[in-house]
Design a protein around this motif. Structure first.
Motif, PDB file in Angstrom:
ATOM      1  N   GLY A 291      45.362  31.919  41.712  1.00 58.04           N
ATOM      2  CA  GLY A 291      46.336  32.685  42.491  1.00 58.04           C
ATOM      3  C   GLY A 291      46.111  34.179  42.494  1.00 58.04           C
ATOM      4  O   GLY A 291      47.079  34.939  42.567  1.00 58.04           O
ATOM      5  N   GLU A 292      44.849  34.619  42.430  1.00 57.08           N
ATOM      6  CA  GLU A 292      44.636  36.077  42.439  1.00 57.08           C
ATOM      7  C   GLU A 292      44.508  36.639  43.844  1.00 57.08           C
ATOM      8  O   GLU A 292      44.336  37.851  44.024  1.00 57.08           O
ATOM      9  CB  GLU A 292      43.406  36.445  41.602  1.00 57.08           C
ATOM     10  N   ASN A 293      44.557  35.771  44.872  1.00 54.33           N
ATOM     11  CA  ASN A 293      44.580  36.205  46.277  1.00 54.33           C
ATOM     12  C   ASN A 293      43.409  37.110  46.653  1.00 54.33           C
ATOM     13  O   ASN A 293      43.584  38.145  47.304  1.00 54.33           O
ATOM     14  CB  ASN A 293      45.900  36.936  46.582  1.00 54.33           C
ATOM     15  N   GLY A 294      42.218  36.743  46.237  1.00 60.72           N
ATOM     16  CA  GLY A 294      41.010  37.472  46.633  1.00 60.72           C
ATOM     17  C   GLY A 294      40.740  38.739  45.854  1.00 60.72           C
ATOM     18  O   GLY A 294      39.764  39.439  46.134  1.00 60.72           O
ATOM     19  N   ALA A 295      41.571  39.078  44.894  1.00 62.66           N
ATOM     20  CA  ALA A 295      41.356  40.290  44.099  1.00 62.66           C
ATOM     21  C   ALA A 295      40.104  40.134  43.238  1.00 62.66           C
ATOM     22  O   ALA A 295      39.746  39.027  42.819  1.00 62.66           O
ATOM     23  CB  ALA A 295      42.569  40.563  43.208  1.00 62.66           C
ATOM     24  N   THR A 296      39.453  41.264  42.977  1.00 64.31           N
ATOM     25  CA  THR A 296      38.229  41.240  42.174  1.00 64.31           C
ATOM     26  C   THR A 296      38.370  42.126  40.941  1.00 64.31           C
ATOM     27  O   THR A 296      39.298  42.926  40.832  1.00 64.31           O
ATOM     28  CB  THR A 296      37.020  41.732  42.997  1.00 64.31           C
ATOM     29  N   ILE A 297      37.434  41.956  40.025  1.00 64.85           N
ATOM     30  CA  ILE A 297      37.322  42.825  38.856  1.00 64.85           C
ATOM     31  C   ILE A 297      35.883  43.333  38.789  1.00 64.85           C
ATOM     32  O   ILE A 297      34.959  42.688  39.306  1.00 64.85           O
ATOM     33  CB  ILE A 297      37.672  42.076  37.546  1.00 64.85           C
TER      34      ILE A 297
END
Length: 405
Positions: A291-297
């Motif tokens: 469920g990070e909705n496409g976020a990156t690190i």
């Protein structure tokens, strides 16, 4: 009169600038030099409270008739002069001294060659006292002079107090730094000892196996079955030593990070794919919730994949008779959070205290470096890792990594 007003303005301006000085010795020297040259007087002598020896000690003196610092001039806190300044809370003048009946105060005024003694007070505390000799011009001290000196003394007391506090803070910081360096050295030595002991223990077993077979080899060399077994065992134990050395190297000297944008759910999904056959074999149900909705690190994809793989593998090893493996990701307060949970054997409360320690393991085989390496990788990424577990019910590990800006 113009000269008198000039030096009074100079003293007032100097009083405002004293708070910028952070060294008690330099500040004491500045005060006495400033007064002796600006007024000017035969000498300006400053005594300050010495908390170590619990007395008022000579710190600075300037002027033609200055007191030498080598004299170690000092006054005890119960001396009549100190008690008078604390009680009266005002400047003691030479004119007032002629009317004073206490010979101890007259004696000290004479010893100091003082025409004025100005107390530096903060609330009920006497920070120090400034003794001034007569003016070199021969003129007396006016009421305006006393007012200017009173202002100077008040500001000087505050500046000296601040400078003393600053010096004490610097001293404490230096002591803390030295203590921290000693502790770090002790920790490094302890870690080196633990590292050496762990390495010796892990390498000892395969070397013992190789040594045992090598001892029997001369007399059983003609035995083909023994030779085949010997070569198989030796090769296996050499591979084991190679793995040990590689893991120790990864732990002792981690590879540098090569940061790129990484989708955490993709890494987790790839690791699950690699372990899918083992999940089927053990009858482990896998549940995913990304469920990070496409976020990156910003992360080293290879090292972070090793982290996820190790955590999943640990979960599977805790569920030899089947169970459920849950893998989820979510965004929370600027962090990407990965959670890996199993329904396996769990970890006791006592063992949880040591799970991140190198060479700690509950497995029959393995060096106990897995979680220590995992923790190191996460911390080098600026993240945090935590574990919660109940014996017999399962374990949950949560990783928090800062989201890319």
């Amino acid at each position: 009169l113009r000269e008198q007003r000039r030096y009074q303005r100079t003293l007032q301006l100097a009083a405002r600038g004293m708070t910028q000085v952070r060294n008690v010795g330099r500040l004491a020297s500045l005060i006495t030099r400033l007064v002796s040259r600006t007024v000017p007087v035969t000498h300006a002598t400053l005594l300050l409270w010495d908390a170590t020896h619990r007395r008022y000690a000579l710190r600075a003196s300037h002027g033609p008739k200055r007191t030498a610092l080598q004299s170690r001039y000092a006054l005890e806190p119960d001396h009549s002069l100190i008690q008078w300044l604390l009680g009266q809370r005002r400047i003691l003048t030479e004119e007032e001294l002629t009317e004073h009946s206490d010979p101890a105060i007259r004696e000290q005024m004479a010893n100091l060659g003082a025409a004025l003694i100005i107390p530096g007070l903060i609330e009920h505390r006497l920070i120090g006292l400034l003794a001034l000799g007569p003016k070199r011009s021969g003129a007396g001290y006016s009421s305006d002079d006393l007012h200017a000196f009173g202002t100077l003394a008040h500001e000087a007391a505050i500046a000296l107090e601040n400078a003393g506090s600053y010096e004490e803070l610097v001293k404490v910081n230096e002591q803390l730094k030295a203590a921290s360096e000693r502790l770090a050295l002790q920790e490094r030595l302890a870690a080196a000892g633990q590292f050496a002991a762990g390495m010796a223990h892990e390498i000892k077993n395969p070397l013992s196996a190789i040594k045992t077979f090598a001892q029997y080899l001369p007399e059983k060399y003609q035995d083909r079955a023994f030779r085949d077994k010997f070569f198989r065992i030796v090769q296996s134990e050499i591979d084991r030593i190679d793995t040990i050395v590689r893991e120790l190297s990864d732990f002792a000297k981690p590879a540098p990070l090569h940061l790129v944008p990484v989708h955490l759910s993709q890494l987790a999904d790839d690791a699950l794919t690699m372990l899918s056959s083992q999940c089927l074999k053990q009858g482990v149900e896998v549940r995913k919730a990304f469920g990070e909705n496409g976020a990156t690190i910003q992360a080293d994809a290879g090292q972070l994949k090793q982290v996820v793989y190790n955590l999943l593998l640990n979960g599977l090893e805790a569920m030899e008779r089947g169970g459920r493996l849950e893998v989820s990701t979510q965004l929370h307060n600027g962090y990407l959070v990965l959670r890996v949970a199993d329904t396996g054997c769990g970890i006791s409360e006592e063992q949880q205290k040591s799970v991140w320690d190198p060479f700690f393991t509950t497995k029959e085989r393995g060096m106990g470096l897995g979680l220590a390496i995992v923790k190191g990788i996460i911390e080098r990424h600026g993240g945090q890792i935590s574990l919660s577990s109940l014996a017999g019910q399962g374990t949950s590990i949560e990783i928090r990594l800062p989201r890319s800006a």
